[in-house]
Design a protein around this motif. Structure first.
Motif, short mmCIF file in Angstrom:
data_model
loop_
_atom_site.label_atom_id
_atom_site.label_comp_id
_atom_site.label_asym_id
_atom_site.label_seq_id
_atom_site.Cartn_x
_atom_site.Cartn_y
_atom_site.Cartn_z
N LYS A 21 0.88 -1.18 0.00
CA LYS A 21 0.00 0.00 0.00
C LYS A 21 0.91 1.23 0.00
CE LYS A 21 -3.83 1.84 2.79
NZ LYS A 21 -3.27 3.10 3.18
N PRO A 22 0.81 2.09 -1.02
CA PRO A 22 1.74 3.23 -1.07
C PRO A 22 1.64 4.09 0.19
CG PRO A 22 0.49 3.05 -3.11
CD PRO A 22 -0.10 2.07 -2.16
N HIS A 23 2.78 4.54 0.70
CA HIS A 23 2.75 5.44 1.85
C HIS A 23 2.44 6.86 1.38
CE1 HIS A 23 6.77 7.00 1.01
NE2 HIS A 23 7.36 5.82 1.17
N SER A 24 2.26 7.78 2.31
CA SER A 24 1.73 9.10 1.92
C SER A 24 2.62 9.80 0.89
CB SER A 24 1.55 9.97 3.16
OG SER A 24 2.79 10.04 3.84
N LEU A 56 7.86 1.63 -4.87
CA LEU A 56 6.96 2.37 -5.75
C LEU A 56 7.03 1.82 -7.16
CD1 LEU A 56 5.02 4.78 -6.09
CD2 LEU A 56 7.01 6.24 -6.54
N ALA A 57 8.23 1.39 -7.56
CA ALA A 57 8.38 0.81 -8.90
C ALA A 57 7.49 -0.41 -9.06
CB ALA A 57 9.84 0.44 -9.15
N ILE A 58 7.36 -1.21 -8.01
CA ILE A 58 6.51 -2.40 -8.08
C ILE A 58 5.06 -1.99 -8.38
CG2 ILE A 58 5.64 -4.41 -6.74
CD1 ILE A 58 8.66 -4.55 -7.31
N GLU A 59 4.60 -0.98 -7.67
CA GLU A 59 3.25 -0.46 -7.88
C GLU A 59 3.10 0.08 -9.32
OE1 GLU A 59 0.48 0.09 -5.94
OE2 GLU A 59 -0.52 1.52 -7.30
N LEU A 60 4.08 0.87 -9.73
CA LEU A 60 4.00 1.51 -11.05
C LEU A 60 4.01 0.50 -12.19
CD1 LEU A 60 6.47 4.47 -10.41
CD2 LEU A 60 4.01 4.67 -10.90
N LEU A 61 4.71 -0.61 -11.99
CA LEU A 61 4.78 -1.62 -13.04
C LEU A 61 3.58 -2.55 -12.99
CD1 LEU A 61 8.56 -2.43 -12.51
CD2 LEU A 61 7.61 -1.34 -14.56
N SER A 62 3.14 -2.87 -11.78
CA SER A 62 2.07 -3.86 -11.64
C SER A 62 0.73 -3.36 -12.17
CB SER A 62 1.90 -4.25 -10.18
OG SER A 62 3.11 -4.74 -9.67
N ARG A 117 13.07 -9.95 -8.06
CA ARG A 117 12.58 -10.89 -7.05
C ARG A 117 11.29 -10.39 -6.42
NH1 ARG A 117 18.24 -12.06 -4.91
NH2 ARG A 117 18.90 -13.69 -6.36
N LEU A 118 11.26 -9.09 -6.13
CA LEU A 118 10.05 -8.50 -5.55
C LEU A 118 8.86 -8.64 -6.49
CD1 LEU A 118 11.09 -5.13 -3.85
CD2 LEU A 118 9.66 -6.91 -2.84
N LEU A 119 9.10 -8.40 -7.76
CA LEU A 119 8.01 -8.53 -8.75
C LEU A 119 7.50 -9.96 -8.79
CD1 LEU A 119 9.40 -6.45 -11.75
CD2 LEU A 119 7.26 -5.98 -10.55
N GLU A 120 8.44 -10.90 -8.83
CA GLU A 120 8.05 -12.31 -8.90
C GLU A 120 7.22 -12.73 -7.69
OE1 GLU A 120 11.42 -14.90 -9.62
OE2 GLU A 120 10.42 -15.47 -11.48
N THR A 121 7.65 -12.30 -6.50
CA THR A 121 6.90 -12.70 -5.30
C THR A 121 5.56 -11.98 -5.24
OG1 THR A 121 8.86 -11.70 -4.31
CG2 THR A 121 7.92 -13.55 -3.12
#
Ligand code: ATP
Ligand code: MG
Length: 406
Positions: free
Chosen positions: A12-15, A41-47, A71-75
Motif C-alpha cells: 500500500k503506497p505510503h503518503s 513504488l516501482a513495483i506499484e508503477l509496473l504492476s 525478485r520483488l516482482l516475482e513474489t
C-alpha cells in the motif's frame, strides 16, 4: 468456463508515494533519499498497467540492482504470473500484461520494444542516461504514448538533474518532479535518520538522505563543467604531441581510451566501448594510435592488462604499463583534481565523462589513507582513462613511481 478468483497483495503506497501517484504527469522525475521507497513504488508503477494487459519496462543501472526488484516482482505478482523467464527477465501475467526488466549494463536495453510505461530506477547512477533516454528509452514510449518514471537518489548535476529541472519548468507541462527525503518514508524510524545525520558527512547526508542535487564544489573534481568546453573532436595536428590513457574493461564495465593533446593540455578524444574481446580492444587502440600517433600510451597493467600490453609493445606501440594500487591511483587522481581546480585542463564535453567526474568520491579509510572510487553502482572507467593520460603531464612528479619499465 469457470473463473477463478485470485488475491493479490500490492504494497500500500505510503503518503509520500501516494502524493506522487496523484500528481503524476507523462514524465515523472522523483529525486528521493535512500530508503524512501523508490523500488517499492516501482513495483506499484509496473504492476498496475501490467494487470491491465499493458507492456511495461523496468530499467536499472546494473544487474545487481535489477535482481532485487525482479525478485520483488516475482513474489508480489506470483498469483497472476502465467510465465516468468529469468534469462530474458520477462514476466507475463494472466491478464496479457508483460513486465520486462533491463539492466543498463546492456547497451541495447529496451531497443525496438514498445511500452506503456518505463520505470528507470537509480536514474542518478546512470552515467549516460541522456543518451539512453533519447536513443533507446523514449522511443519505446512512442507507439503506446506511454509514460515514464525516472527515480533515484541525486548524484550531482547530471542528466537526472536536468530532467528534474524540466519538472520544475512550468513551460514543460509534460514533466513533473518531486524531491522527497528519506524521512518521507513512514516505515523508516526517525531515530535512524538522526543516527545517519550523526554518522554521515554533511554533504553525504544532504545528498543521500535529503535528496539534494549538490554542485561539484565539494566533490573530488571541482569545476568540471567549466573545463568541459571542447564541443567536438578536433583534427590531428602534426605539430602537437599526444598521449593515450587506457583503462581496460572487465566483465561489466567499459574499456576507455583517453587521448590528450599535451601541447594544449586538452582531452581531444575519448573512445568508450564494452567489447570484452581483447583482440577487438587492441584493434581499436591500434586504430586510435594510427590517428593520433601518440608519444606514449599509458595502460593499466593489472589483471588482464599485462598480456595486452605485451602484445601491443610487440607491434611497436610506445606502451607504458601502469600498476593500479590504492596509492598509485590516489596520486594520479589528485593530479587530475588539481588540474581541474586550476583550470589547467580542457576536456571534451562528453556526457558520460562529465557525469563520472562529478560523481567521483573520496573516502577516508581508517588507516588515514584516502580511497577514490565511483559511487556504488556507477563506473569510473572514463575518469581512470583520463587520469592515466593526464599522469604523463608532469612526469617529474611522484606518479612516475607507478610506472614500470618496458
Ligand atoms: N509503501 C510501503 N509499504 C511498506 N513498506 C514500504 C513501503 N515503501 C517502502 N517501504 C519499505 O521501506 C524500505 C525502503 O524501501 P525501498 O527499498 O523501496 O526504498 P528505496 O528508495 O528503493 O531504497 P534504496 O535507496 O536503498 O534503493 C523497505 O524496507 C520497504 O519495504
Ligand atoms: Mg531501491
Amino acid at each position: 468456463m469457470q473463473t477463478q478468483e485470485v488475491t493479490l497483495t500490492l504494497p500500500k503506497p505510503h503518503s509520500g508515494q501516494r502524493a506522487m501517484l496523484r500528481e503524476a504527469r507523462r514524465y515523472n522525475v522523483a529525486a528521493c533519499g535512500r530508503r524512501f521507497g523508490k523500488s517499492t513504488l516501482a513495483i506499484e508503477l509496473l504492476s498496475r498497467p501490467a494487470l491491465e494487459a499493458q507492456p511495461v519496462a523496468y530499467f536499472s543501472p546494473t544487474y545487481k540492482l535489477l535482481i532485487e526488484v525482479w525478485r520483488l516482482l516475482e513474489t508480489t505478482l506470483q498469483p497472476v504470473i502465467s510465465r516468468s523467464n529469468a534469462t530474458e527477465r520477462r514476466i507475463e501475467l494472466i491478464t496479457g500484461g508483460v513486465i520486462e526488466c533491463w539492466s543498463m549494463d546492456n547497451p541495447d536495453a529496451g531497443r525496438s520494444r514498445r511500452y506503456a510505461r518505463a520505470v528507470i530506477d537509480e536514474a542518478g547512477l546512470v552515467a549516460d542516461l541522456g543518451e539512453r533516454w533519447q536513443a533507446a528509452i523514449r522511443p519505446t514510449l512512442a507507439d503506446l504514448r506511454g509514460d515514464a518514471w525516472l527515480m533515484g537518489t541525486p548524484k550531482g548535476r547530471n542528466f537526472f538533474w536536468e530532467c528534474y529541472n524540466r519538472g520544475l519548468d512550468t513551460m514543460q507541462p509534460d514533466w513533473m518532479c518531486w524531491q522527497k527525503p528519506t524521512s518521507a518514508n513512514p516505515h523508516i524510524h526517525p531515530d535512524e535518520i538522526t543516527a545517519m545525520q550523526a554518522e554521515l558527512t554533511e554533504r553525504r547526508f544532504a545528498q543521500e538522505i535529503l535528496a539534494q542535487f549538490l554542485d561539484d564544489a565539494g566533490g573530488v573534481f571541482r569545476g568540471v563543467l567549466a573545463c568541459a568546453t571542447l564541443a567536438t573532436v578536433p583534427a590531428y595536428d602534426p605539430s602537437h604531441t599526444y598521449v593515450i590513457g587506457c583503462d581496460w574493461g572487465k566483465t561489466n564495465d567499459y574499456t576507455v581510451f583517453a587521448v590528450i593533446d599535451t601541447t594544449v593540455k586538452t582531452l581531444v578524444a575519448l573512445d568508450r566501448s564494452n567489447q570484452v574481446d581483447y583482440t577487438v580492444q587492441r584493434g581499436r587502440l591500434q586504430a586510435l594510435c594510427e590517428t593520433w600517433k601518440p608519444a606514449s600510451v599509458i595502460a593499466e597493467s593489472n589483471s588482464m592488462g599485462q598480456p595486452i600490453i605485451e602484445a601491443l609493445a610487440r607491434t611497436g606501440l610506445p606502451v607504458r604499463p601502469f600498476t593500479t594500487t590504492n596509492a598509485t591511483k590516489a596520486v594520479i587522481i589528485e593530479a587530475l583534481a588539481l588540474a581541474f581546480e586550476r583550470k589547467d585542463i580542457t576536456i571534451l564535453n562528453h556526457p558520460v565523462l562529465t557525469a563520472e567526474l562529478q560523481a567521483y568520491e573520496a573516502q577516508k579509510l581508517p588507516s588515514g589513507l584516502t580511497r577514490y572510487s565511483a559511487p556504488e553502482g556507477m563506473q569510473d572507467d572514463c575518469v581512470m582513462g583520463l587520469a592515466l593520460a593526464w599522469s604523463t603531464m608532469g612526469r617529474s612528479n611522484s606518479a612516475v613511481g607507478a610506472f614500470g619499465r618496458r
